[in-house]
Design a protein around this motif. Sequence first.
Motif, mmCIF file in Angstrom:
data_model
loop_
_atom_site.group_PDB
_atom_site.id
_atom_site.type_symbol
_atom_site.label_atom_id
_atom_site.label_comp_id
_atom_site.label_asym_id
_atom_site.label_seq_id
_atom_site.Cartn_x
_atom_site.Cartn_y
_atom_site.Cartn_z
ATOM 1 N N ASP A 114 26.357 29.619 68.060
ATOM 2 C CA ASP A 114 25.722 28.708 69.013
ATOM 3 C C ASP A 114 24.266 28.435 68.662
ATOM 4 O O ASP A 114 23.802 27.294 68.722
ATOM 5 C CB ASP A 114 25.830 29.245 70.444
ATOM 6 N N THR A 115 23.546 29.488 68.277
ATOM 7 C CA THR A 115 22.131 29.324 67.935
ATOM 8 C C THR A 115 21.975 28.516 66.651
ATOM 9 O O THR A 115 21.134 27.620 66.570
ATOM 10 C CB THR A 115 21.433 30.690 67.799
ATOM 11 N N GLN A 174 22.587 24.949 67.399
ATOM 12 C CA GLN A 174 21.415 24.368 68.064
ATOM 13 C C GLN A 174 20.327 24.066 67.040
ATOM 14 O O GLN A 174 19.718 22.992 67.076
ATOM 15 C CB GLN A 174 20.888 25.324 69.130
ATOM 16 N N HIS A 179 21.308 20.976 65.077
ATOM 17 C CA HIS A 179 21.084 19.749 65.856
ATOM 18 C C HIS A 179 19.602 19.385 65.861
ATOM 19 O O HIS A 179 19.228 18.231 65.611
ATOM 20 C CB HIS A 179 21.608 19.938 67.289
ATOM 21 N N GLU A 180 18.749 20.355 66.120
ATOM 22 C CA GLU A 180 17.304 20.101 66.170
ATOM 23 C C GLU A 180 16.764 19.685 64.803
ATOM 24 O O GLU A 180 15.972 18.737 64.706
ATOM 25 C CB GLU A 180 16.569 21.337 66.673
#
Length: 115
Positions: free
Chosen positions: A31-32, A35, A38-39
């Motif tokens: 999940d991290t 993220q 995506h960023e």
Amino acid sequence: MVLQRLRHSEFRSKFYLSRKDVDYARAKGKDTIQQHAHELLAGRIGAAQPRNDGKQTPMRGHPVFVAQHATATCCRGCVAKWHHIPQGRELTDDELGYLVAVVMAWIEDQLRRHP
């Protein structure tokens, strides 16, 4: 899928996650890392005219950076060539989501290959 085509590219197939990258990705969790992907993709290639396009993605330092080069998501020129997403306009949310999914699929494949 595009990952199959990328594996046949002499340049793209040379990339792999280092032990440090594997350890980092496992410590942070899917999940991290997703993220982060995506960023990083939104910030580095999401704009219509990304700053320093073609030179904005480091070759190492984060598993996502390595994955971007392996998956041709490192600059808008590579994205246009390999993923058929035109340059000169911002990425849509769907396009960004697709590119993140490609990066994550490559990272997950790399993690499966490392004991």
